[in-house]
Design an enzyme around this catalytic site. Structure first.
Site, PDB file in Angstrom:
ATOM      1  N   CYS A  69       5.311  15.835   9.275  1.00  0.00           N
ATOM      2  CA  CYS A  69       5.538  14.434   8.914  1.00  0.00           C
ATOM      3  C   CYS A  69       6.800  13.958   9.622  1.00  0.00           C
ATOM      4  CB  CYS A  69       5.673  14.264   7.399  1.00  0.00           C
ATOM      5  SG  CYS A  69       6.016  12.577   6.883  1.00  0.00           S
ATOM      6  N   HIS A 165      -4.290  13.825  15.419  1.00  0.00           N
ATOM      7  CA  HIS A 165      -4.351  12.369  15.535  1.00  0.00           C
ATOM      8  C   HIS A 165      -5.477  11.966  16.482  1.00  0.00           C
ATOM      9  CE1 HIS A 165      -0.567  11.295  13.467  1.00  0.00           C
ATOM     10  NE2 HIS A 165      -0.211  12.511  13.847  1.00  0.00           N
ATOM     11  N   GLU A 214      -3.592   7.296   7.424  1.00  0.00           N
ATOM     12  CA  GLU A 214      -3.150   8.690   7.366  1.00  0.00           C
ATOM     13  C   GLU A 214      -4.083   9.549   6.521  1.00  0.00           C
ATOM     14  OE1 GLU A 214       0.863   9.999   7.211  1.00  0.00           O
ATOM     15  OE2 GLU A 214       1.634   7.952   7.280  1.00  0.00           O
ATOM     16  N   CYS A 223       4.063   5.672  10.415  1.00  0.00           N
ATOM     17  CA  CYS A 223       3.705   7.087  10.541  1.00  0.00           C
ATOM     18  C   CYS A 223       4.423   7.626  11.772  1.00  0.00           C
ATOM     19  CB  CYS A 223       2.194   7.249  10.681  1.00  0.00           C
ATOM     20  SG  CYS A 223       1.661   8.957  10.958  1.00  0.00           S
ATOM     21  N   GLY A 226       2.263   9.705  13.999  1.00  0.00           N
ATOM     22  CA  GLY A 226       1.305   8.771  14.577  1.00  0.00           C
ATOM     23  C   GLY A 226       1.913   7.967  15.711  1.00  0.00           C
TER      24      GLY A 226
END
Length: 280
Positions: A69, A165, A214, A223, A226
Site C-alpha cells: 500500500c 494493477h 481498489e 491509491c 495505483g
C-alpha cells in the site's frame, strides 16, 4: 491517518499483541458507520529481518490481508516519527515481499522508494491465456472481456507494484466507468489474487488524472501503488515522461521512474486526523 485522502487506521503492534484479531473484527473496525472507518488498516510490528527497521502489515476494509500500500507506507513513517518509535530518517520497512525505503522531507512530504515494477506474469500474478493483445510502444495491452456493464473489451496494461494493477486510458476521468466495471475487473478470472483497476486520463506528458477501484476496498480517494502503476504503464506506452504529477480525488502525488529495473519513487502527503482507543 490519510495520504491524499486514502485513509487508514494505524495500530501499534509492537506494544500490544494484535495477532489474534480476526478478519471479521478488521471489517468491523473499517466499517464507516459501525466502526472507526478506513480504506485499509496498517499494523506496525517489529522487523523480522536484519535489513529492516520495522515491519508493517496491511488489511483491506473487507478484512483480507494484502501485500502493499503506497499511501499507507507514507502514513506508516509519519506514525513512527509522531509516536517516537524511531528518529531514523530514512527508514527501511519490511512489507510482504520486500523492504521499502521511506524518507520524510522537512515540508511534511514523504518519499517512498517503491522498488522496481514487476512485469513477469507469474509474479503479478496474471494469466493471459486466451486474451487478445495489442502492442503499444513497449507495453503489451490485454483485452479483458467484461459482461458488466456491457459486453465489451477493456484494454489494460498489467503491472505489479508489490500488488497487481490493470491500468487503462480513458478520455474523461469523470465519466470513466470506475464503479460500473471496476468490480468486474477486480474479480476477472485472469487475476487469481484479484486486481486493482486503474483509470488514467492523460493531461500532458507530465500530468495525469487517476481513479482506482481498489481490490477489497472499492474506489478510494487515492491509491499510491495505483499511481505508480499508472505512470509506469503510461511511460511504457510512450504517453508519459518522468516525473509525472498524478491528480487523484484526494490530492496530488509525484511519481518518478527511470525505466526497466529502476525503482519507482513516489512522493506525497501523510496526515494524522485523530488518535484514540477502541475495544476489540
Amino acid at each position: 491517518m490519510h495520504g491524499a485522502g486514502n485513509d487508514f487506521i494505524v495500530l501499534n503492534g509492537i506494544d500490544q499483541d494484535l495477532a489474534n484479531i480476526t478478519p471479521d473484527q478488521w471489517r468491523k473496525l473499517a466499517h464507516r458507520q459501525l466502526g472507526v472507518g478506513a480504506d485499509q488498516i496498517l499494523i506496525v510490528e517489529k522487523a523480522t529481518r536484519p535489513d529492516a527497521d520495522f515491519r508493517y502489515r496491511i488489511f483491506n476494509a473487507d478484512g483480507g490481508e494484502v501485500e502493499q500500500c503506497g499511501n499507507g507506507s507514507r502514513c506508516f513513517v509519519r506514525f513512527i516519527q509522531d509516536q517516537g518509535l524511531s528518529s531514523k530518517n530514512p527508514l527501511r520497512v519490511e512489507v510482504a515481499h520486500t523492504v521499502l525505503t521511506l524518507k520524510s522531507h522537512p515540508d511534511g512530504q514523504v518519499e517512498v522508494d517503491m522498488g522496481a515494477p514487476i512485469f513477469e506474469h507469474d509474479f503479478i500474478p496474471f494469466n493471459a491465456a486466451g486474451l487478445h493483445t495489442l502492442q503499444e510502444f513497449h507495453e503489451t495491452l490485454y483485452a479483458l472481456p467484461l459482461t458488466t456493464p456491457a459486453t465489451h473489451d477493456s484494454w489494460v496494461g498489467v503491472v505489479s507494484m508489490g500488488n497487481p494493477h490493470a491500468v487503462q486510458v480513458v478520455g474523461d476521468i469523470n465519466s470513466a466507468p470506475v464503479l460500473e466495471e471496476g468490480p468486474s475487473i477486480e474479480k476477472h478470472g485472469a487475476f487469481p489474487n484479484r486486481v486493482n483497476a486503474g483509470y488514467m486520463q492523460i493531461l500532458n506528458r507530465h500530468e495525469i488524472h487517476l481513479r482506482v477501484f481498489e481490490r477489497g476496498a472499492g474506489e478510494t480517494l487515492a491509491c499510491g501503488t495505483g499511481a505508480c502503476a499508472a505512470v509506469v504503464s503510461g511511460i511504457r506506452r510512450g504517453l508519459l515522461d518522468s516525473p509525472v504529477t498524478v491528480h487523484t480525488r484526494g490530492g496530488d502525488l509525484l511519481v518518478a521512474w527511470g525505466g526497466v529495473a529502476q525503482p519507482v519513487i513516489m512522493t506525497g502527503p501523510a496526515m494524522t486526523v485523530f488518535e484514540g482507543e477502541v475495544a476489540i
